[in-house]
Write a protein that holds these residues in place. Structure first.
Motif, PDB file in Angstrom:
ATOM      1  N   GLN A 163       0.830  -1.210   0.000  1.00  0.00           N
ATOM      2  CA  GLN A 163       0.000   0.000   0.000  1.00  0.00           C
ATOM      3  C   GLN A 163       0.865   1.260   0.000  1.00  0.00           C
ATOM      4  O   GLN A 163       0.585   2.227  -0.733  1.00  0.00           O
ATOM      5  CB  GLN A 163      -0.908  -0.031   1.240  1.00  0.00           C
ATOM      6  N   TYR A 164       1.924   1.242   0.796  1.00  0.00           N
ATOM      7  CA  TYR A 164       2.805   2.408   0.902  1.00  0.00           C
ATOM      8  C   TYR A 164       3.591   2.607  -0.398  1.00  0.00           C
ATOM      9  O   TYR A 164       3.705   3.723  -0.914  1.00  0.00           O
ATOM     10  CB  TYR A 164       3.751   2.225   2.086  1.00  0.00           C
ATOM     11  N   SER A 165       4.121   1.517  -0.954  1.00  0.00           N
ATOM     12  CA  SER A 165       4.864   1.613  -2.216  1.00  0.00           C
ATOM     13  C   SER A 165       3.973   2.124  -3.341  1.00  0.00           C
ATOM     14  O   SER A 165       4.404   2.934  -4.176  1.00  0.00           O
ATOM     15  CB  SER A 165       5.441   0.242  -2.591  1.00  0.00           C
ATOM     16  N   ASN A 166       2.739   1.671  -3.367  1.00  0.00           N
ATOM     17  CA  ASN A 166       1.803   2.132  -4.397  1.00  0.00           C
ATOM     18  C   ASN A 166       1.528   3.625  -4.263  1.00  0.00           C
ATOM     19  O   ASN A 166       1.362   4.336  -5.261  1.00  0.00           O
ATOM     20  CB  ASN A 166       0.490   1.345  -4.321  1.00  0.00           C
ATOM     21  N   LEU A 167       1.478   4.089  -3.028  1.00  0.00           N
ATOM     22  CA  LEU A 167       1.253   5.516  -2.788  1.00  0.00           C
ATOM     23  C   LEU A 167       2.418   6.343  -3.339  1.00  0.00           C
ATOM     24  O   LEU A 167       2.223   7.362  -4.006  1.00  0.00           O
ATOM     25  CB  LEU A 167       1.088   5.749  -1.284  1.00  0.00           C
ATOM     26  N   ILE A 168       3.652   5.889  -3.073  1.00  0.00           N
ATOM     27  CA  ILE A 168       4.833   6.602  -3.579  1.00  0.00           C
ATOM     28  C   ILE A 168       4.866   6.546  -5.105  1.00  0.00           C
ATOM     29  O   ILE A 168       5.122   7.558  -5.781  1.00  0.00           O
ATOM     30  CB  ILE A 168       6.129   5.985  -3.006  1.00  0.00           C
ATOM     31  N   ARG A 169       4.594   5.362  -5.652  1.00  0.00           N
ATOM     32  CA  ARG A 169       4.623   5.201  -7.101  1.00  0.00           C
ATOM     33  C   ARG A 169       3.592   6.117  -7.778  1.00  0.00           C
ATOM     34  O   ARG A 169       3.890   6.785  -8.776  1.00  0.00           O
ATOM     35  CB  ARG A 169       4.353   3.735  -7.457  1.00  0.00           C
ATOM     36  N   HIS A 170       2.380   6.160  -7.229  1.00  0.00           N
ATOM     37  CA  HIS A 170       1.319   7.010  -7.795  1.00  0.00           C
ATOM     38  C   HIS A 170       1.747   8.477  -7.771  1.00  0.00           C
ATOM     39  O   HIS A 170       1.502   9.226  -8.727  1.00  0.00           O
ATOM     40  CB  HIS A 170       0.037   6.815  -6.976  1.00  0.00           C
ATOM     41  N   THR A 171       2.408   8.889  -6.696  1.00  0.00           N
ATOM     42  CA  THR A 171       2.865  10.277  -6.579  1.00  0.00           C
ATOM     43  C   THR A 171       3.864  10.620  -7.671  1.00  0.00           C
ATOM     44  O   THR A 171       3.776  11.675  -8.315  1.00  0.00           O
ATOM     45  CB  THR A 171       3.507  10.507  -5.193  1.00  0.00           C
ATOM     46  N   LEU A 172       4.821   9.740  -7.909  1.00  0.00           N
ATOM     47  CA  LEU A 172       5.851   9.999  -8.910  1.00  0.00           C
ATOM     48  C   LEU A 172       5.309   9.887 -10.334  1.00  0.00           C
ATOM     49  O   LEU A 172       5.781  10.577 -11.242  1.00  0.00           O
ATOM     50  CB  LEU A 172       7.026   9.038  -8.708  1.00  0.00           C
ATOM     51  N   GLU A 173       4.326   9.031 -10.536  1.00  0.00           N
ATOM     52  CA  GLU A 173       3.769   8.844 -11.877  1.00  0.00           C
ATOM     53  C   GLU A 173       2.802   9.958 -12.280  1.00  0.00           C
ATOM     54  O   GLU A 173       2.639  10.249 -13.462  1.00  0.00           O
ATOM     55  CB  GLU A 173       3.048   7.499 -11.963  1.00  0.00           C
ATOM     56  N   THR A 174       2.160  10.587 -11.280  1.00  0.00           N
ATOM     57  CA  THR A 174       1.158  11.616 -11.597  1.00  0.00           C
ATOM     58  C   THR A 174       1.594  13.024 -11.223  1.00  0.00           C
ATOM     59  O   THR A 174       1.005  13.997 -11.685  1.00  0.00           O
ATOM     60  CB  THR A 174      -0.164  11.314 -10.861  1.00  0.00           C
ATOM     61  N   GLY A 175       2.598  13.124 -10.366  1.00  0.00           N
ATOM     62  CA  GLY A 175       3.033  14.444  -9.922  1.00  0.00           C
ATOM     63  C   GLY A 175       2.179  15.023  -8.816  1.00  0.00           C
ATOM     64  O   GLY A 175       2.297  16.202  -8.485  1.00  0.00           O
ATOM     65  N   GLU A 176       1.295  14.213  -8.230  1.00  0.00           N
ATOM     66  CA  GLU A 176       0.439  14.677  -7.139  1.00  0.00           C
ATOM     67  C   GLU A 176       0.376  13.621  -6.042  1.00  0.00           C
ATOM     68  O   GLU A 176       0.318  12.416  -6.326  1.00  0.00           O
ATOM     69  CB  GLU A 176      -0.972  14.964  -7.656  1.00  0.00           C
ATOM     70  N   VAL A 177       0.366  14.096  -4.789  1.00  0.00           N
ATOM     71  CA  VAL A 177       0.272  13.182  -3.648  1.00  0.00           C
ATOM     72  C   VAL A 177      -1.198  12.858  -3.399  1.00  0.00           C
ATOM     73  O   VAL A 177      -1.996  13.760  -3.129  1.00  0.00           O
ATOM     74  CB  VAL A 177       0.880  13.816  -2.373  1.00  0.00           C
ATOM     75  N   PRO A 178      -1.576  11.585  -3.484  1.00  0.00           N
ATOM     76  CA  PRO A 178      -2.984  11.237  -3.249  1.00  0.00           C
ATOM     77  C   PRO A 178      -3.320  11.290  -1.759  1.00  0.00           C
ATOM     78  O   PRO A 178      -2.427  11.256  -0.899  1.00  0.00           O
ATOM     79  CB  PRO A 178      -3.076   9.794  -3.761  1.00  0.00           C
ATOM     80  N   ASP A 179      -4.606  11.398  -1.449  1.00  0.00           N
ATOM     81  CA  ASP A 179      -5.036  11.299  -0.057  1.00  0.00           C
ATOM     82  C   ASP A 179      -4.679   9.915   0.466  1.00  0.00           C
ATOM     83  O   ASP A 179      -4.676   8.928  -0.284  1.00  0.00           O
ATOM     84  CB  ASP A 179      -6.539  11.526   0.057  1.00  0.00           C
ATOM     85  N   LEU A 180      -4.407   9.838   1.743  1.00  0.00           N
ATOM     86  CA  LEU A 180      -4.011   8.553   2.325  1.00  0.00           C
ATOM     87  C   LEU A 180      -5.161   7.563   2.302  1.00  0.00           C
ATOM     88  O   LEU A 180      -4.980   6.376   2.046  1.00  0.00           O
ATOM     89  CB  LEU A 180      -3.502   8.756   3.761  1.00  0.00           C
ATOM     90  N   GLY A 181      -6.361   8.061   2.580  1.00  0.00           N
ATOM     91  CA  GLY A 181      -7.519   7.167   2.612  1.00  0.00           C
ATOM     92  C   GLY A 181      -7.457   6.218   3.793  1.00  0.00           C
ATOM     93  O   GLY A 181      -6.727   6.435   4.770  1.00  0.00           O
ATOM     94  N   LYS A 182      -8.192   5.150   3.711  1.00  0.00           N
ATOM     95  CA  LYS A 182      -8.236   4.172   4.797  1.00  0.00           C
ATOM     96  C   LYS A 182      -6.963   3.340   4.783  1.00  0.00           C
ATOM     97  O   LYS A 182      -6.564   2.818   3.742  1.00  0.00           O
ATOM     98  CB  LYS A 182      -9.468   3.282   4.650  1.00  0.00           C
ATOM     99  N   TRP A 183      -6.346   3.224   5.936  1.00  0.00           N
ATOM    100  CA  TRP A 183      -5.106   2.461   6.041  1.00  0.00           C
ATOM    101  C   TRP A 183      -5.378   1.155   6.767  1.00  0.00           C
ATOM    102  O   TRP A 183      -5.919   1.131   7.873  1.00  0.00           O
ATOM    103  CB  TRP A 183      -4.041   3.256   6.788  1.00  0.00           C
ATOM    104  N   SER A 184      -4.977   0.064   6.152  1.00  0.00           N
ATOM    105  CA  SER A 184      -5.205  -1.242   6.770  1.00  0.00           C
ATOM    106  C   SER A 184      -3.888  -1.754   7.337  1.00  0.00           C
ATOM    107  O   SER A 184      -3.004  -2.171   6.602  1.00  0.00           O
ATOM    108  CB  SER A 184      -5.744  -2.235   5.725  1.00  0.00           C
ATOM    109  N   GLY A 185      -3.745  -1.657   8.634  1.00  0.00           N
ATOM    110  CA  GLY A 185      -2.525  -2.133   9.275  1.00  0.00           C
ATOM    111  C   GLY A 185      -2.301  -1.455  10.602  1.00  0.00           C
ATOM    112  O   GLY A 185      -2.885  -0.416  10.915  1.00  0.00           O
ATOM    113  N   LYS A 186      -1.395  -2.041  11.395  1.00  0.00           N
ATOM    114  CA  LYS A 186      -1.156  -1.551  12.755  1.00  0.00           C
ATOM    115  C   LYS A 186      -0.327  -0.261  12.792  1.00  0.00           C
ATOM    116  O   LYS A 186      -0.216   0.379  13.841  1.00  0.00           O
ATOM    117  CB  LYS A 186      -0.455  -2.630  13.577  1.00  0.00           C
ATOM    118  N   ASN A 187       0.274   0.111  11.672  1.00  0.00           N
ATOM    119  CA  ASN A 187       1.138   1.291  11.635  1.00  0.00           C
ATOM    120  C   ASN A 187       0.430   2.525  11.078  1.00  0.00           C
ATOM    121  O   ASN A 187       1.076   3.416  10.512  1.00  0.00           O
ATOM    122  CB  ASN A 187       2.382   0.988  10.799  1.00  0.00           C
TER     123      ASN A 187
END
Length: 788
Positions: free
Chosen positions: A243-267
């Motif tokens: 989930q975290y890697s996809n967030l970074i990848r999406h940011t670099l591919e689109t030039g915009e930081v997406p909203d975090l949204g619902k996070w599934s995990g203890k961290n």
């Protein structure tokens, strides 16, 4: 637009991958035909003339001095200068940085002139009698920033660095995160200083560019601990990593930081913090670019991130990776990591820089992987070295990474830098120094065993290498010394802060137990004692009696049982001052130490009498110090009664300043009387009992002056920015009471600057004391970094 950026990024990655593949195959060909051996053998024959000397009597007697000392290296620098080696030492160190970090060609006459200029300036600085060693303390960083008139920006960095490192989770190194961020920041500054040197700038333009470079360096530096190190540390679950890697990848591919949204995990809490920090960093960096340069930055960042991801997903248990799969991502990530910095700063295009850094990167990466191979192997990380050590007996097709390392060195010297003698000198110095450090790290036997594996295919060349490692001299580098010193200092600072915190808590608990006052049984209801105990039982920091205990017991060797009355006295005096301070006729506070103030629980008259009662109890406790000469106790009481009187004058000054605009000098005087004297008393009272010299007492007074004002400024900042829940009292009281504070007089930024000025002056006094104490250093650190 987003789709276009994504397509362009993927095209750029494939193009970079093809270029890396061509580079890899060129290296592979030279490795296969062993041409690197003959070329480097000739290089070493020339090189060793300057680096292998016959032993002399001077060598025998000075060998211990010649070894760099990580902590306190000034003696080593002075020795190098004494024997005439400092210029060469600094020259190879600066040359290496210009080649590695700035992508310069050492064959350039202008580059050599600039290096000589930097060496001269650095030598003069290092040999100054009053020069501070690079201890990487907050005060040293602040002073450097002040010289360049960018102290406000550096204060911002220090505050953010503290905030970020406080969120580094267990399993990751705080010191490593700090070092990475500061190293990247320094690298960006190096680029800025070199670019700026060619320009004619006004002081304001110069300051603005520096401030921008500092912020860019900090923001980019965040990506190393918060992305790379976090993903390497195995702290996130597999689902969270994806989930975290996809967030970074999406940011670099689109030039915009997406909203975090619902996070599934203890961290989730950790990721929320990181998302907020990285989004702010990303948006700041984006504002510094136009569309074209921003795309270049995104392209290079994507190449770095994706090649890291490719490597990160490898598993040591997979025995089928090809040589291309092992080396091409290394070439990509090592070159992109350096090219990012220049595009980050929106620097003008430099084809020579891009080419040199592209070929150079793998050299540094293989050197780092060599040094860290056993740690990487323990962590299960796949690098060319860990993979080779795992499969070299069963996979005869695997390229030996140590051979590849020397092939890269040969390629750089002869094919990239065209056999330039200065480049040859610096690269071979660095390579032999790396092996020397590895041998020292592993020990003689483990190093020998490792070399037996890594050099099995080229024993004659290995014999030459080990001869160089054993006999070569003058190959150490200043940046390595600074790195070791920085890591040691950061670890030492963290250890001291941890010990201070633990000591603080361990002393606080027994002090709490000795504070309650026994009620007078002759009275049907002893309201005053009850009220005093109510005030004493609040959630106070007990800072002043802790200071008194530490100075008295640990520094001046007084018996802790003998000074118990003194500890009570210090806290009684302080609590009395708070009761008076909170009264309706003064600050009219309703909360103190997390509870309603005394006059709110009882009434103003009872509060006034309780304050007076505690002041007298403080004197009574001092008079009960039976294990000291009467003349000394009398001297103590004389001092404390005067200190109490002065604090009363300070409170009057505070009340009279309401609705008035004070000058900075008036504010400093007021705060010393209100706050500084309390700190002074905590330090001076045990010093009086121990009979210390007047000179030392004067130094302690100066320390108390600056520490006390720093404490008050921090209080003013907390009142302006803090919350009731954390402070344990109402925030914004100063504004409500129309009180002149450092914030109202100087503004938030000005107040912070003034606090750090007093912080630095307090530390200078600590360093001048005849007996060094970490306590006073940690105390002033605590004062400016506390949150309540």
């Amino acid at each position: 637009m987003k789709k276009r950026i994504k397509v362009k990024i993927n095209e750029e990655y494939r193009s970079a991958e093809h270029k890396a593949a061509r580079y890899f195959h060129s290296l592979q060909n030279q490795l296969t035909d062993k041409s690197y051996v003959s070329r480097l053998t000739n290089d070493f024959q020339t090189w060793k003339i300057s680096h292998i000397h016959s032993p002399s009597i001077l060598t025998y007697f000075s060998r211990k001095k010649r070894k760099p000392v990580v902590k306190g290296y000034r003696t080593y620098i002075e020795w190098l200068n004494y024997v005439g080696k400092l210029d060469d030492y600094l020259n190879r160190s600066i040359s290496y940085l210009y080649m590695r970090d700035l992508g310069k060609a050492l064959s350039s006459q202008s580059t050599q002139e600039r290096i000589n200029e930097v060496v001269k300036n650095m030598k003069n600085h290092l040999l100054k009698k009053d020069a501070e060693e690079g201890n990487f303390s907050v005060s040293s960083i602040y002073k450097l920033a002040k010289k360049e008139a960018v102290e406000h920006t550096m204060i911002w960095v220090l505050e953010r660095l503290k905030q970020v490192t406080s969120h580094i989770p267990a399993g990751m190194s705080v010191e490593h995160a700090q070092r990475k961020i500061l190293k990247i920041l320094a690298g960006v500054l190096m680029h800025e200083l070199e670019e700026r040197r060619e320009l004619e700038l006004s002081n304001q333009e110069r300051q603005t560019r520096l401030e921008k470079a500092i912020k860019l360096g900090f923001y980019y530096g965040l990506t190393y601990p918060l992305i790379d190190d976090l993903l390497d540390a195995k702290i996130l679950s597999l689902e969270e990593e994806i989930q975290y890697s996809n967030l970074i990848r999406h940011t670099l591919e689109t030039g915009e930081v997406p909203d975090l949204g619902k996070w599934s995990g203890k961290n989730e809490e950790l990721i929320q913090f990181i998302h907020k920090e990285l989004k702010e960093a990303f948006e700041y960096m984006k504002k510094q670019h136009d569309n074209q340069t921003w795309e270049l930055f995104l392209n290079q960042s994507y190449i770095f991130f994706h090649s890291q991801e490719v490597d990160r997903k490898k598993e040591l248990t997979n025995s089928t990776y090809s040589n291309e799969e092992l080396y091409i991502p290394v070439i990509l990530k090592s070159s992109a990591s350096r090219q990012i910095v220049r595009s980050l700063m929106n620097a003008p295009e430099d084809e020579g820089y891009d080419q040199r850094t592209f070929y150079y990167g793998i050299y540094n990466q293989l050197a780092d992987d060599l040094a860290d191979m056993f740690d990487d192997q323990k962590d299960g990380a796949v690098t060319p070295y860990t993979y080779y050590l795992t499969y070299y007996q069963t996979r005869k097709d695997l390229i030996n990474p140590f051979e590849m390392y020397w092939t890269v060195i040969s390629y750089l010297i002869h094919d990239v830098y065209h056999s330039d003698s200065k480049t040859q000198e610096v690269i071979l110095d660095r390579a032999i120094n790396g092996l020397k450090r590895l041998k020292e790290k592993l020990g003689e036997q483990k190093y020998s065993d490792l070399m037996g594996i890594l050099t099995k295919g080229f024993p004659p060349f290995n014999q030459l290498l080990q001869q160089m490692v054993a006999k070569a001299d003058d190959v150490d580098f200043f940046d390595k010394l600074l790195r070791d010193h920085m890591i040691a200092t950061l670890k030492e600072n963290r250890r001291e802060q941890t010990e201070f915190s633990e000591m603080f808590q361990s002393i606080r608990s027994p002090i709490e137990k000795i504070l309650p006052i026994t009620e007078n049984t002759m009275l049907e209801k002893d309201i005053v004692t009850e009220a005093a105990n109510y005030s004493l039982a609040g959630d106070g920091k007990r800072l002043r009696p802790i200071i008194t205990w530490f100075i008295g017991v640990k520094e001046l060797e007084l018996d802790d049982a003998q000074i118990v009355p003194l500890l009570r006295s210090v806290e009684y005096m302080h609590t009395a001052s708070l009761i008076f301070d909170d009264l309706p006729t003064q600050d009219n506070a309703v909360m103190r130490r997390g509870r309603p103030t005394l006059h709110e629980v009882y009434n103003a008259a009872t509060a006034e009498l309780t304050g007076l009662f505690l002041t007298q109890k403080a004197i009574e406790e001092q008079a009960s110090l039976q294990d000291f000469a009467g003349s000394i106790v009398l001297k103590l009481i004389q001092y404390t009664t005067k200190a109490t009187a002065d604090m009363c004058k300070g409170q009057v000054m505070d009340l009279e300043s309401r609705r008035k605009q004070l000058s900075l000098q008036e504010l400093n005087t007021l705060c010393f009387y209100k706050t500084g004297i309390g700190f002074e008393a905590a330090l001076l009272m045990p010093a009086i009992l121990a009979g210390v010299s007047e000179e030392v007492k004067d130094q302690l007074k100066k320390y108390a002056y600056h520490a006390g004002i720093a404490f008050q400024i921090k209080d003013d900042l907390l009142d302006a920015e803090g919350s009731k829940e954390i402070l344990g009292k109402e925030a914004g009281m100063d504004k409500d009471n129309d009180t002149s504070t450092f914030v109202t007089v100087l503004g938030l930024e000005g107040a912070k600057k003034e606090m750090w000025e007093h912080y630095c002056m307090a530390l200078e006094i600590v360093n001048s004391l005849p007996k060094k104490t970490n306590f006073l250093k940690c105390l002033v650190d605590y004062i400016v970094n506390r949150n309540r």
